[in-house]
Design a protein around this motif. Structure first.
Motif, PDB file in Angstrom:
ATOM      1  N   GLN A 237      20.350 -11.811 -36.395  1.00  0.00           N
ATOM      2  CA  GLN A 237      19.603 -11.403 -37.583  1.00  0.00           C
ATOM      3  C   GLN A 237      20.560 -11.105 -38.734  1.00  0.00           C
ATOM      4  OE1 GLN A 237      18.154  -8.292 -34.806  1.00  0.00           O
ATOM      5  NE2 GLN A 237      16.209  -8.497 -35.925  1.00  0.00           N
ATOM      6  N   ASN A 238      20.044 -11.234 -39.931  1.00  0.00           N
ATOM      7  CA  ASN A 238      20.824 -10.818 -41.101  1.00  0.00           C
ATOM      8  C   ASN A 238      20.808  -9.294 -41.196  1.00  0.00           C
ATOM      9  OD1 ASN A 238      21.652 -13.334 -42.017  1.00  0.00           O
ATOM     10  ND2 ASN A 238      19.761 -13.660 -43.185  1.00  0.00           N
ATOM     11  N   GLY A 239      21.650  -8.767 -42.089  1.00  0.00           N
ATOM     12  CA  GLY A 239      21.715  -7.305 -42.241  1.00  0.00           C
ATOM     13  C   GLY A 239      22.881  -6.759 -41.439  1.00  0.00           C
TER      14      GLY A 239
ATOM     15  N   THR B 172       9.269  -8.001 -46.813  1.00  0.00           N
ATOM     16  CA  THR B 172      10.510  -8.777 -46.754  1.00  0.00           C
ATOM     17  C   THR B 172      11.635  -7.944 -46.124  1.00  0.00           C
ATOM     18  OG1 THR B 172      11.382  -7.973 -48.838  1.00  0.00           O
ATOM     19  CG2 THR B 172       9.837  -9.839 -48.952  1.00  0.00           C
ATOM     20  N   GLU B 173      12.824  -8.562 -46.038  1.00  0.00           N
ATOM     21  CA  GLU B 173      14.008  -7.846 -45.514  1.00  0.00           C
ATOM     22  C   GLU B 173      14.821  -7.211 -46.642  1.00  0.00           C
ATOM     23  OE1 GLU B 173      15.827 -11.040 -43.071  1.00  0.00           O
ATOM     24  OE2 GLU B 173      15.652  -9.645 -41.394  1.00  0.00           O
ATOM     25  N   ILE B 174      14.216  -6.980 -47.801  1.00  0.00           N
ATOM     26  CA  ILE B 174      14.983  -6.505 -48.963  1.00  0.00           C
ATOM     27  C   ILE B 174      15.764  -5.217 -48.665  1.00  0.00           C
ATOM     28  CG2 ILE B 174      13.049  -5.213 -50.056  1.00  0.00           C
ATOM     29  CD1 ILE B 174      15.468  -7.415 -52.008  1.00  0.00           C
TER      30      ILE B 174
ATOM     31  N   ASN C 124      20.795 -22.440 -42.546  1.00  0.00           N
ATOM     32  CA  ASN C 124      19.411 -22.200 -42.951  1.00  0.00           C
ATOM     33  C   ASN C 124      18.486 -23.058 -42.078  1.00  0.00           C
ATOM     34  OD1 ASN C 124      17.154 -23.438 -44.800  1.00  0.00           O
ATOM     35  ND2 ASN C 124      17.635 -21.455 -45.685  1.00  0.00           N
ATOM     36  N   VAL C 125      17.362 -22.506 -41.674  1.00  0.00           N
ATOM     37  CA  VAL C 125      16.378 -23.292 -40.905  1.00  0.00           C
ATOM     38  C   VAL C 125      15.038 -23.290 -41.624  1.00  0.00           C
ATOM     39  CG1 VAL C 125      15.078 -23.456 -38.733  1.00  0.00           C
ATOM     40  CG2 VAL C 125      17.489 -22.832 -38.677  1.00  0.00           C
ATOM     41  N   ILE C 126      14.439 -24.457 -41.694  1.00  0.00           N
ATOM     42  CA  ILE C 126      13.112 -24.567 -42.315  1.00  0.00           C
ATOM     43  C   ILE C 126      12.092 -24.824 -41.214  1.00  0.00           C
ATOM     44  CG2 ILE C 126      11.768 -25.792 -44.071  1.00  0.00           C
ATOM     45  CD1 ILE C 126      14.455 -27.164 -44.850  1.00  0.00           C
TER      46      ILE C 126
ATOM     47  N   SER D 274      11.604 -19.348 -37.276  1.00  0.00           N
ATOM     48  CA  SER D 274      12.512 -20.421 -37.704  1.00  0.00           C
ATOM     49  C   SER D 274      13.785 -20.423 -36.862  1.00  0.00           C
ATOM     50  CB  SER D 274      12.875 -20.238 -39.181  1.00  0.00           C
ATOM     51  OG  SER D 274      11.707 -20.318 -39.959  1.00  0.00           O
ATOM     52  N   ILE D 275      14.491 -19.273 -36.853  1.00  0.00           N
ATOM     53  CA  ILE D 275      15.767 -19.217 -36.132  1.00  0.00           C
ATOM     54  C   ILE D 275      15.541 -19.287 -34.625  1.00  0.00           C
ATOM     55  CG2 ILE D 275      17.728 -17.691 -35.594  1.00  0.00           C
ATOM     56  CD1 ILE D 275      17.862 -19.089 -38.370  1.00  0.00           C
ATOM     57  N   GLY D 276      14.582 -18.502 -34.125  1.00  0.00           N
ATOM     58  CA  GLY D 276      14.350 -18.452 -32.680  1.00  0.00           C
ATOM     59  C   GLY D 276      14.000 -19.810 -32.098  1.00  0.00           C
TER      60      GLY D 276
ATOM     61  N   GLY E 158       6.848 -15.203 -28.835  1.00  0.00           N
ATOM     62  CA  GLY E 158       6.439 -15.130 -30.239  1.00  0.00           C
ATOM     63  C   GLY E 158       4.941 -15.059 -30.401  1.00  0.00           C
ATOM     64  N   ARG E 159       4.497 -15.417 -31.586  1.00  0.00           N
ATOM     65  CA  ARG E 159       3.080 -15.304 -31.932  1.00  0.00           C
ATOM     66  C   ARG E 159       2.284 -16.520 -31.461  1.00  0.00           C
ATOM     67  NH1 ARG E 159       3.834 -10.103 -32.512  1.00  0.00           N
ATOM     68  NH2 ARG E 159       4.605  -9.427 -34.540  1.00  0.00           N
ATOM     69  N   ALA E 160       0.976 -16.272 -31.249  1.00  0.00           N
ATOM     70  CA  ALA E 160       0.095 -17.314 -30.720  1.00  0.00           C
ATOM     71  C   ALA E 160       0.097 -18.568 -31.605  1.00  0.00           C
ATOM     72  CB  ALA E 160      -1.322 -16.756 -30.596  1.00  0.00           C
TER      73      ALA E 160
HETATM   74  N1  LIG Z   1      15.343 -18.625 -41.640  1.00  0.00           N
HETATM   75  C1  LIG Z   1      16.621 -18.807 -41.884  1.00  0.00           C
HETATM   76  O1  LIG Z   1      17.026 -19.862 -42.384  1.00  0.00           O
HETATM   77  C2  LIG Z   1      17.630 -17.745 -41.526  1.00  0.00           C
HETATM   78  C3  LIG Z   1      18.994 -18.058 -41.615  1.00  0.00           C
HETATM   79  C4  LIG Z   1      19.924 -17.110 -41.206  1.00  0.00           C
HETATM   80  C5  LIG Z   1      19.502 -15.875 -40.745  1.00  0.00           C
HETATM   81  N2  LIG Z   1      18.171 -15.592 -40.712  1.00  0.00           N
HETATM   82  C6  LIG Z   1      17.787 -14.272 -40.186  1.00  0.00           C
HETATM   83  O2  LIG Z   1      17.230 -14.475 -38.891  1.00  0.00           O
HETATM   84  C7  LIG Z   1      16.230 -13.474 -38.622  1.00  0.00           C
HETATM   85  C8  LIG Z   1      14.929 -14.191 -38.267  1.00  0.00           C
HETATM   86  O3  LIG Z   1      14.500 -14.901 -39.433  1.00  0.00           O
HETATM   87  P1  LIG Z   1      13.428 -16.072 -39.353  1.00  0.00           P
HETATM   88  O4  LIG Z   1      13.455 -16.729 -40.680  1.00  0.00           O
HETATM   89  O5  LIG Z   1      13.609 -16.880 -38.129  1.00  0.00           O
HETATM   90  O6  LIG Z   1      12.097 -15.201 -39.207  1.00  0.00           O
HETATM   91  P2  LIG Z   1      10.614 -15.708 -38.869  1.00  0.00           P
HETATM   92  O7  LIG Z   1      10.505 -17.178 -39.092  1.00  0.00           O
HETATM   93  O8  LIG Z   1       9.683 -14.789 -39.555  1.00  0.00           O
HETATM   94  O9  LIG Z   1      10.535 -15.500 -37.292  1.00  0.00           O
HETATM   95  C9  LIG Z   1      10.343 -14.272 -36.659  1.00  0.00           C
HETATM   96  C10 LIG Z   1       9.122 -14.420 -35.782  1.00  0.00           C
HETATM   97  O10 LIG Z   1       9.083 -13.326 -34.881  1.00  0.00           O
HETATM   98  C11 LIG Z   1       7.744 -12.883 -34.790  1.00  0.00           C
HETATM   99  N3  LIG Z   1       7.709 -11.513 -34.270  1.00  0.00           N
HETATM  100  C12 LIG Z   1       7.782 -10.338 -34.934  1.00  0.00           C
HETATM  101  N4  LIG Z   1       7.735  -9.304 -34.065  1.00  0.00           N
HETATM  102  C13 LIG Z   1       7.625  -9.843 -32.838  1.00  0.00           C
HETATM  103  C14 LIG Z   1       7.526  -9.302 -31.528  1.00  0.00           C
HETATM  104  N5  LIG Z   1       7.524  -7.980 -31.335  1.00  0.00           N
HETATM  105  N6  LIG Z   1       7.438 -10.150 -30.478  1.00  0.00           N
HETATM  106  C15 LIG Z   1       7.446 -11.488 -30.685  1.00  0.00           C
HETATM  107  N7  LIG Z   1       7.522 -12.069 -31.891  1.00  0.00           N
HETATM  108  C16 LIG Z   1       7.625 -11.249 -32.948  1.00  0.00           C
HETATM  109  C17 LIG Z   1       7.243 -13.011 -36.198  1.00  0.00           C
HETATM  110  O11 LIG Z   1       5.842 -12.943 -36.248  1.00  0.00           O
HETATM  111  P3  LIG Z   1       5.115 -12.220 -37.521  1.00  0.00           P
HETATM  112  O12 LIG Z   1       5.420 -13.104 -38.687  1.00  0.00           O
HETATM  113  O13 LIG Z   1       3.696 -12.205 -37.107  1.00  0.00           O
HETATM  114  O14 LIG Z   1       5.739 -10.869 -37.665  1.00  0.00           O
HETATM  115  C18 LIG Z   1       7.807 -14.374 -36.569  1.00  0.00           C
HETATM  116  O15 LIG Z   1       6.957 -15.415 -36.106  1.00  0.00           O
HETATM  117  C19 LIG Z   1      16.147 -12.632 -39.901  1.00  0.00           C
HETATM  118  O16 LIG Z   1      16.966 -11.499 -39.786  1.00  0.00           O
HETATM  119  C20 LIG Z   1      16.692 -13.568 -40.991  1.00  0.00           C
HETATM  120  O17 LIG Z   1      17.244 -12.888 -42.088  1.00  0.00           O
HETATM  121  C21 LIG Z   1      17.223 -16.494 -41.076  1.00  0.00           C
END
Ligand SMILES: NC(=O)c1ccc[n+]([C@@H]2O[C@H](COP(=O)([O-])OP(=O)(O)OC[C@H]3O[C@@H](n4cnc5c(N)ncnc54)[C@H](OP(=O)(O)O)[C@@H]3O)[C@@H](O)[C@H]2O)c1
Length: 336
Positions: free
Chosen positions: A108-110, A284-286, A134-136, A12-14, A32-34
């Motif tokens: 990243q969060n945390g 989760t990131e709990i 937030n990203v959807i 989402s974020i990336g 990222g993933r395929a």
């Molecule tokens: N989403 C939001 O709205 C939001 C907002 C603010 C902050 N954040 C923070 O931003 C961070 C990312 O969150 P997100 O929601 O974007 O997570 P996400 O959608 O799960 O994206 C992370 C992606 O990275 C992949 N990945 C994991 N290990 C990898 C590797 N070694 N090489 C390449 N890709 C890899 C994951 O694949 P797998 O699922 O297969 O592991 C997943 O597709 C977190 O810390 C979150 O707390 C998120």
């Protein structure tokens, strides 16, 4: 020459941040993933926001997708956008590819992701960053920013050559002086992630129910009291200072809607990424959110029972246990 940016963790974020930077003229490689790569290859990368911003970006010479970290070798900037549990693995992989001239920012969060990166990549500048919105992930390569806010990172002159690009992307890259204060303030807001994940409903619907807000208020009040004991003053990220938010959360819903319209200005479908993790059967990131409150409590020889209970409920849900909690059941379970 255009800046070369590698995004590690095209989720989402990336994908959203990568898309905005690519639209602003950067050479972006999404790693990222395929399944995500396939969706973007088929449909392009579509980034939108709640204000009407919209860009459709096909993969090209300047926007690429890969499943390996090879592209990071000559990047000006690596943005780490994986969930916190994956940071150490990414750092070990990066160490095989990266050169010392590459700046690394954790989005990243945390609290500790940048420290983990620094430990494995001692020759690189590794900065903590923060995404305030937030990203959807709407599927088919579509990523939508559902709430307001921009990007922040630790203040460091190493970011200077990249600032015009972040400015041009519309996301900015603010650099507050006390970044730990920003991280704790964001973590306090993220204490809603497990509550949202357990509720099973979108954020807007969850925050419109007083008993869910009471659960969040109790988790935040517990953390705020510990922060106070530790002498840590969380930053003010919202119109109200952090220590007022628990009070605001517990007012009746009609009053909350009146006073906190900004807090409810969220896309009606937006949910926490912790809900997405449970939905996908992932860990989760709990431990990196409520777990930090427990670690702080332990360092003060104290306890944090509300946050501890939330951790236990999420662990149970990760193992197939109860989800879809009603607001009153969750409040009862947390004894708040
Ligand atoms: N989403 C939001 O709205 C939001 C907002 C603010 C902050 N954040 C923070 O931003 C961070 C990312 O969150 P997100 O929601 O974007 O997570 P996400 O959608 O799960 O994206 C992370 C992606 O990275 C992949 N990945 C994991 N290990 C990898 C590797 N070694 N090489 C390449 N890709 C890899 C994951 O694949 P797998 O699922 O297969 O592991 C997943 O597709 C977190 O810390 C979150 O707390 C998120």
């Amino acid at each position: 020459m255009n800046k070369k940016i590698a995004i590690i963790g095209a989720g989402s974020i990336g994908c959203y941040v990568g898309g905005r930077l690519a639209a602003a003229g950067a050479n972006v490689n999404l790693v990222g993933r395929a399944r995500i790569g396939e969706a973007i290859r088929q449909h392009g990368l579509h980034v939108t926001d709640y204000l009407g911003y919209e860009q459709q970006l096909p993969l090209s010479d300047t926007l690429t997708f890969s499943e390996s970290l090879d592209s990071t070798a000559d990047a000006d900037l690596v943005l780490v956008c994986v969930k916190s549990a994956a940071t150490a693995g990414v750092a070990q992989d990066l160490a095989k590819h990266i050169t010392p001239s590459t700046l690394i920012i954790s989005l990243q969060n945390g609290l500790n992701n940048a420290a983990v990166l620094r430990e494995h990549l001692p020759n690189n500048y590794c900065l903590a960053g923060m995404v305030q919105f937030n990203v959807i992930n709407r599927g088919d390569g579509k990523f939508h920013q559902g709430s307001e806010g921009g990007l922040e990172c630790e203040a460091d002159s190493a970011t200077a050559p990249l600032l015009p690009l972040f400015e041009a992307s519309g996301l900015g890259l603010e650099q507050p002086q006390d970044f730990l204060a920003v991280q704790w303030a964001k973590l306090l807001l993220n204490l809603n992630n497990p509550i949202n994940a357990l509720s099973g409903v979108p954020l807007k619907e969850e925050l419109s129910q007083r008993d869910f807000r009471r659960c969040l208020a109790a988790a935040q009040a517990e953390a705020l009291s510990l922060l106070n004991q530790a002498g840590i003053k969380p930053a003010k990220l919202t119109p109200l200072p952090p220590h007022w938010i628990p009070k605001l959360l517990t007012v009746p819903t009609w009053m909350f809607k009146l006073l906190a319209n900004k807090m409810l200005a969220i896309d009606p479908l937006a949910r926490s990424s912790m809900w997405e993790d449970l939905e996908a059967g992932r860990k989760t990131e709990i431990d990196y959110l409520n777990g930090e409150v427990i670690a702080l409590a332990e360092s003060l020889d104290s306890q944090a029972p509300v946050n501890q209970s939330l951790i236990e409920l999420i662990r149970d849900a990760e193992n197939g246990g109860r989800r879809g909690w009603s607001a009153s059941d969750l409040r009862q379970q947390l004894h708040v």
